[in-house]
Design an enzyme around this catalytic site. Sequence first.
Site, PDB file in Angstrom:
ATOM      1  N   ASP A  67      -1.285  13.478   4.483  1.00  0.00           N
ATOM      2  CA  ASP A  67      -0.737  12.194   4.036  1.00  0.00           C
ATOM      3  C   ASP A  67      -1.567  11.560   2.925  1.00  0.00           C
ATOM      4  OD1 ASP A  67      -2.940  11.618   5.659  1.00  0.00           O
ATOM      5  OD2 ASP A  67      -1.716  10.926   7.327  1.00  0.00           O
ATOM      6  N   ASN A 136      -2.180   4.948  18.925  1.00  0.00           N
ATOM      7  CA  ASN A 136      -0.771   4.794  19.304  1.00  0.00           C
ATOM      8  C   ASN A 136      -0.033   6.137  19.357  1.00  0.00           C
ATOM      9  OD1 ASN A 136      -0.487   5.474  16.623  1.00  0.00           O
ATOM     10  ND2 ASN A 136       0.565   3.606  15.998  1.00  0.00           N
ATOM     11  N   HIS A 138       0.050   8.407  16.910  1.00  0.00           N
ATOM     12  CA  HIS A 138       0.577   8.972  15.663  1.00  0.00           C
ATOM     13  C   HIS A 138      -0.146  10.267  15.306  1.00  0.00           C
ATOM     14  CE1 HIS A 138      -2.256   6.415  12.854  1.00  0.00           C
ATOM     15  NE2 HIS A 138      -2.824   7.545  13.181  1.00  0.00           N
ATOM     16  N   GLU A 143       4.349   7.277  12.764  1.00  0.00           N
ATOM     17  CA  GLU A 143       4.141   6.215  13.743  1.00  0.00           C
ATOM     18  C   GLU A 143       5.170   6.327  14.876  1.00  0.00           C
ATOM     19  OE1 GLU A 143       1.454   4.782  13.449  1.00  0.00           O
ATOM     20  OE2 GLU A 143       1.041   3.911  11.484  1.00  0.00           O
TER      21      GLU A 143
HETATM   22  P1  PGA Z   1      -9.532   8.722  13.037  1.00  0.00           P
HETATM   23  O1  PGA Z   1      -8.001   8.705  12.663  1.00  0.00           O
HETATM   24  O2  PGA Z   1      -9.946  10.164  13.036  1.00  0.00           O
HETATM   25  O3  PGA Z   1     -10.192   7.939  11.945  1.00  0.00           O
HETATM   26  O4  PGA Z   1      -9.650   8.098  14.383  1.00  0.00           O
HETATM   27  C1  PGA Z   1      -7.118   9.556  13.313  1.00  0.00           C
HETATM   28  C2  PGA Z   1      -5.715   9.155  13.018  1.00  0.00           C
HETATM   29  O5  PGA Z   1      -5.449   7.957  12.840  1.00  0.00           O
HETATM   30  O6  PGA Z   1      -4.843  10.044  12.968  1.00  0.00           O
END
Ligand code: PGA
Length: 241
Positions: A67, A136, A138, A143
């Site tokens: 992304d 959450n 994702h 999302e």
């Molecule tokens: P993080 O992000 O590794 O910074 O916790 C993971 C994500 O949001 O997919």
Amino acid sequence: MKLIQTLNYAELSQQAAAQVLSRLKGNPALNLGLATGSTPTGLYQELIKDHQLNRTSYQRVNTFNLDEYIGVPKKDHHSYHYFMCEKLFEHIDIPIEQTHIPDGTAKDFGKECTRYEQFIREYGGIDLQVLGIGQNGHIGFNEPGTSFDSRTHLIDLAESTRKANSRFFASLDDVPRQAITMGIATIMDSREIFLLVSGITKAEALARLMEGEVSEEFPASVLKKHPNVTIFADKEAAAML
Ligand code: PGA
């Protein structure tokens, strides 16, 4: 899904790196899907260490990132282009033109999404996709509520995601509101998936993934339908299992 529990984050990073390196050994022209965020940075450091020590080559590898934020230029320190160069690409021997990330400054986002999706297909698909997970649930920036059939698309970031990522920005207001993300179906087309889960803030998400139902309200749950997923979780992340 296979679950590998590690004592701590360092061990998680080492074990994930060892597995990535074994896939690279088997296929030096690996199509490698990559993720940003805090979780995979230890893995990237291990890959860099290995490259310096053992000269593992990435000359034939193509990488595909999940992304990119909308409206953040590549050279901006907050872009995922910048993140990937700083955390990995500039420390290994991968030709930069073989690193692929959606363009968050494209004139036509619809076209850019279609281009990225087709591009992955033309390259023969992703052999190994590295993923993190949001609190959450994702994956990528898909999302809760995103269709399991989704392909690369434009998404409005959840407020909880913007808050979680505000630690990288001067203020919450500066966090972009949209991103381009590989879709869930795009991720599921990967031949193999490594999900990295670290820290107590992810314990609830991991428990829901392992023990909850498959639902679009919890995007990562789709991984239960994939035949080749390995989850690397440290002790804190596994605390609620
Ligand atoms: P993080 O992000 O590794 O910074 O916790 C993971 C994500 O949001 O997919």
